[in-house]
Each structure stands twice: as C-alpha cells, then as structure tokens.
Design a protein around this motif. Structure first.
Motif, PDB file in Angstrom:
ATOM      1  N   MET A 155       0.903  -1.157   0.054  1.00  0.00           N
ATOM      2  CA  MET A 155       0.032  -0.013  -0.212  1.00  0.00           C
ATOM      3  C   MET A 155       0.961   1.292   0.014  1.00  0.00           C
ATOM      4  N   GLY A 156       1.943   1.174   0.905  1.00  0.00           N
ATOM      5  CA  GLY A 156       2.975   2.327   0.807  1.00  0.00           C
ATOM      6  C   GLY A 156       3.427   2.821  -0.770  1.00  0.00           C
ATOM      7  N   THR A 161       2.781   5.926  -2.956  1.00  0.00           N
ATOM      8  CA  THR A 161       4.027   6.642  -3.383  1.00  0.00           C
ATOM      9  C   THR A 161       3.618   7.188  -5.011  1.00  0.00           C
ATOM     10  N   LEU A 162       3.352   5.913  -5.835  1.00  0.00           N
ATOM     11  CA  LEU A 162       3.034   6.082  -6.999  1.00  0.00           C
ATOM     12  C   LEU A 162       1.872   6.902  -7.372  1.00  0.00           C
ATOM     13  N   ALA A 163       0.792   6.903  -6.464  1.00  0.00           N
ATOM     14  CA  ALA A 163      -0.111   7.854  -6.841  1.00  0.00           C
ATOM     15  C   ALA A 163       0.219   9.308  -6.611  1.00  0.00           C
ATOM     16  N   GLU A 164       1.141   9.302  -5.543  1.00  0.00           N
ATOM     17  CA  GLU A 164       1.528  10.853  -5.146  1.00  0.00           C
ATOM     18  C   GLU A 164       2.416  11.420  -6.580  1.00  0.00           C
ATOM     19  N   VAL A 165       3.324  10.302  -7.163  1.00  0.00           N
ATOM     20  CA  VAL A 165       3.963  10.759  -8.443  1.00  0.00           C
ATOM     21  C   VAL A 165       3.028  11.211  -9.495  1.00  0.00           C
ATOM     22  N   TYR A 166       2.073  10.508  -9.799  1.00  0.00           N
ATOM     23  CA  TYR A 166       1.086  10.845 -10.836  1.00  0.00           C
ATOM     24  C   TYR A 166       0.484  12.127 -10.530  1.00  0.00           C
ATOM     25  N   ALA A 176      -8.147   6.576 -21.149  1.00  0.00           N
ATOM     26  CA  ALA A 176      -6.689   6.049 -20.828  1.00  0.00           C
ATOM     27  C   ALA A 176      -6.777   5.036 -19.992  1.00  0.00           C
ATOM     28  N   ILE A 177      -7.773   5.278 -18.767  1.00  0.00           N
ATOM     29  CA  ILE A 177      -7.675   4.264 -17.750  1.00  0.00           C
ATOM     30  C   ILE A 177      -8.007   2.673 -18.419  1.00  0.00           C
ATOM     31  N   SER A 225      -6.882   6.052  -9.233  1.00  0.00           N
ATOM     32  CA  SER A 225      -7.618   4.831  -9.548  1.00  0.00           C
ATOM     33  C   SER A 225      -6.560   3.658  -9.015  1.00  0.00           C
ATOM     34  N   ASP A 226      -7.086   2.929  -8.233  1.00  0.00           N
ATOM     35  CA  ASP A 226      -6.501   1.716  -7.827  1.00  0.00           C
ATOM     36  C   ASP A 226      -6.229   0.702  -8.732  1.00  0.00           C
ATOM     37  N   GLU A 227      -6.940   0.496  -9.598  1.00  0.00           N
ATOM     38  CA  GLU A 227      -6.593  -0.503 -11.010  1.00  0.00           C
ATOM     39  C   GLU A 227      -5.906   0.009 -11.635  1.00  0.00           C
ATOM     40  N   ALA A 228      -5.731   1.346 -11.999  1.00  0.00           N
ATOM     41  CA  ALA A 228      -4.599   1.749 -12.796  1.00  0.00           C
ATOM     42  C   ALA A 228      -3.174   1.737 -12.183  1.00  0.00           C
TER      43      ALA A 228
END
Length: 354
Positions: free
Chosen positions: A1-2, A6-11, A88-89, A36-39
């Motif tokens: 989850m961490g 982090t990836l979500a924050e980057v995007y 895109a998703i 989007s968790d799936e993305a």
C-alpha cells in the motif's frame, strides 16, 4: 500500500505541477490515474524505472496513434480531458501488457532541435581548423537523429545573423549572450551521416516517428509541426544507424566516413549518461580512430563532463554547458572550449576568436 500511495503521489504531482499549464489534457489524465487503484496496479506491472508518467502516458499515446486505442485518440483530438482520462484508464486496463512492452522497449524522446544552433557553428569551425572540404557526421546518442542533419536546418540568431539552409522546413532560433557573434562559416559538404547508440531513432521509420509523436504532450501543436518538419528533412537523406554501446561501436562508425572527409563526432548532452570510466574509454577510442587520419570531436556537455575539454574555470552543475572542440591527429590532441550555452541551445555565448 505504501508503494501504491507513492506512485499515486507521483502521478498527482505530475498532473498538478508538471503538466499544469502546459497540457491540460495530461493534467486531467495523470490525476485520474493517481485516483484509480486498478490503474496504479497496472502501472506497477512495469519495471520501477518505467513507471514514470512521461513513459506510461507516451506508451498510451502511442497505442492511440497506432489505432489500437480509438477512444483515447478521439478524446485527445477533441481536447476532452474527462473523456481522455476515462479512455486512458480503460486502455491501460485492457492492454496492460502492450503498455508495459512499449514502456520497456522505448525510452522517452524529446525532439530538441535547439542543439543544432550550437552544433552548426562548432562543426563549421572545427572543419576550418583542420582544412576539411568535406565532413562525415558521427552522432553519439543524439536527439532523434536530427543532429545528423545540422547542415540542413535554418538558424537565426538574435544578432540578426543566419546560418544553414534558409529554405529548410526546420527553422531554429537562438539568442546570443555577450558581444561576440558566432562565426559565419558554412558547414562543408556532408558526405556521411552515422548515428550511434543503444537505441538510435530512425526518423524515416514509421514506428520510430510515431513514438516521437507519442512523446509530444497533447495540446502542443508547435512541437508536432516541428517534428513533422524534422521527419521530412531526414527522409531525404536517411542516416546509417549503428546500434550498440556507443563506446564499442564508435570505431566502426568513424570507419564509415570516406577517407577524403573529416570524421566529426558529435556528443550533445550524451556523455553525462555514461560513467566516468566509459567517458575515458570514449576518449581513448577517438584517439585510436585517429591513428591514420585526423578525427574531430564536437562536444556540448555539462561543465566537466567531457574529458580533456577545459572548463574555463566554471564550476560543475553551474547551470550551463561547455561547447568544446577537439582534434585528434596521429595521437596528438588539441582541445579547446569555444563557448557556453544554456537551455539546450536557446542561449549561446561564443568565446573563440573569429
């Protein structure tokens, strides 16, 4: 989850900071991907170094341009951010393997034509110093191969001086810093064009050209027009492309230049990607290639990056690059800095005597 957060924050940061004001469509798409968790799970299927938004968004854009994601292509054409985000998703989830495959195989590319405004006077100057009537260009790690067509672009400097081909489809401009103008000499006849690198871009190849277009953010029509012009110029004189480690392939590349022409090796912000040991090997390879003929090297690199090129006393990471000329002639090396530049050639300060 961490890691996912982090990836979500980057995007999200890419959308709200990097793309904001430059590409509203990418701003919306990147933020939607971050939510989007799936993305995010699909993006994590790519190697860590290939998960950056510039890579994944370019891969999705490539699929759209290839006709494999028509809804995304239509949304981009209509500049509809909400529709593009959903498309895109959807494309990412349906074609995760394809997106990852493109991201892994294709490095991001930027068509940086400004560097030709720096390379042109430097190539002309080193040819004059050697007394060459013809040159063969050997470009190491260049920007989409356009450096190999430096003689076929038109350049206007802020002091009113023009160089290159005034009828060229590729038109560049550069601002002169300081009171010394660039030399007015023309690049002599170019009899060979050789590109060297692990993944050289062939502007005459439909897939390569499409990838370059995919790397252009939506909403930047001037960059698309510049790319189209560069592709048209390259199509009339396709270069020879040698794939492999630049240091190892360099001797073969120099040998492809006819004996009656001066090989001019160019590196523009390419050596910084190599460790110091490989940069020193590169210098040694140039010296070996000059055992039976003169070989010239034009470098545009950060301060202290190009071995043997004096730094003018400038500090490393000082925000500008050094333009260097080196001539290897039967084991004798003559190296000199001839200028500085900023912003990838948009600003140029010429220092050498006319």
């Amino acid at each position: 989850m961490g890691e996912a957060r982090t990836l979500a924050e980057v995007y999200r940061r890419f959308g709200e900071v990097d793309a904001a004001g430059t590409s509203p469509l990418y701003e919306r798409v990147a933020v939607a991907l971050s939510e989007s968790d799936e993305a995010l799970r699909a993006i994590r299927a790519a190697p860590a170094r290939k998960r950056h938004p510039t890579v994944v968004l370019a891969a999705l854009h490539d699929l759209a341009l290839a006709g494999r994601a028509p809804a995304l292509a239509a949304a981009c054409a209509a500049a509809d951010g909400d529709a593009a985000a959903g498309a895109a998703i959807d494309a990412l989830l349906r074609m995760t393997d394809a997106v990852v495959a493109i991201a892994v195989r294709r490095p991001p590319q930027i068509l940086e034509t400004g560097r030709c405004a720096v390379l042109y006077p430097a190539v002309a100057e080193v040819a004059r110093r050697v007394g060459a009537d013809a040159v063969g260009l050997v470009d190491v790690g260049g920007s989409a191969g356009l450096d190999l067509h430096v003689d076929r672009v038109g350049i206007t400097y802020s002091d009113g001086r023009s160089l290159g081909d005034p009828s060229s489809l590729v038109r560049l401009s550069s601002s002169i810093v300081g009171g010394r103008p660039v030399p007015a000499r023309a690049v002599p006849e170019v009899v060979a064009r050789v590109g060297v690198g692990p993944d050289p871009v062939d502007l005459t190849d439909a897939d390569d050209a499409r990838w370059l277009r995919a790397c252009v953010w939506p909403g930047r029509p001037e960059q698309v027009a510049r790319l189209d012009a560069a592709v048209a110029v390259a199509a009339t004189a396709p270069p020879l492309l040698l794939r492999g480690n630049a240091v190892d392939v360099l001797p073969d590349a120099v040998a492809r230049v006819p004996a009656d022409a001066l090989p001019v090796v160019t590196t523009a912000w390419a050596l910084s990607r190599l460790p110091l040991a490989d940069r020193l090997r590169f210098l040694h390879r140039l010296d070996e290639a000059a055992a039976g003929r003169a070989v010239a090297w034009v470098s545009v690199e950060g301060v202290g990056v190009a071995p043997a090129i004096p730094t003018l006393g400038d500090r490393r990471a000082s925000g500008h690059s050094t333009i260097g000329l080196a001539v290897f002639d039967r084991s004798a090396l003559h190296a000199e800095p001839v200028g500085r530049c900023w912003s990838r050639g948009r600003l140029l300060s010429w220092l050498a005597d006319p």
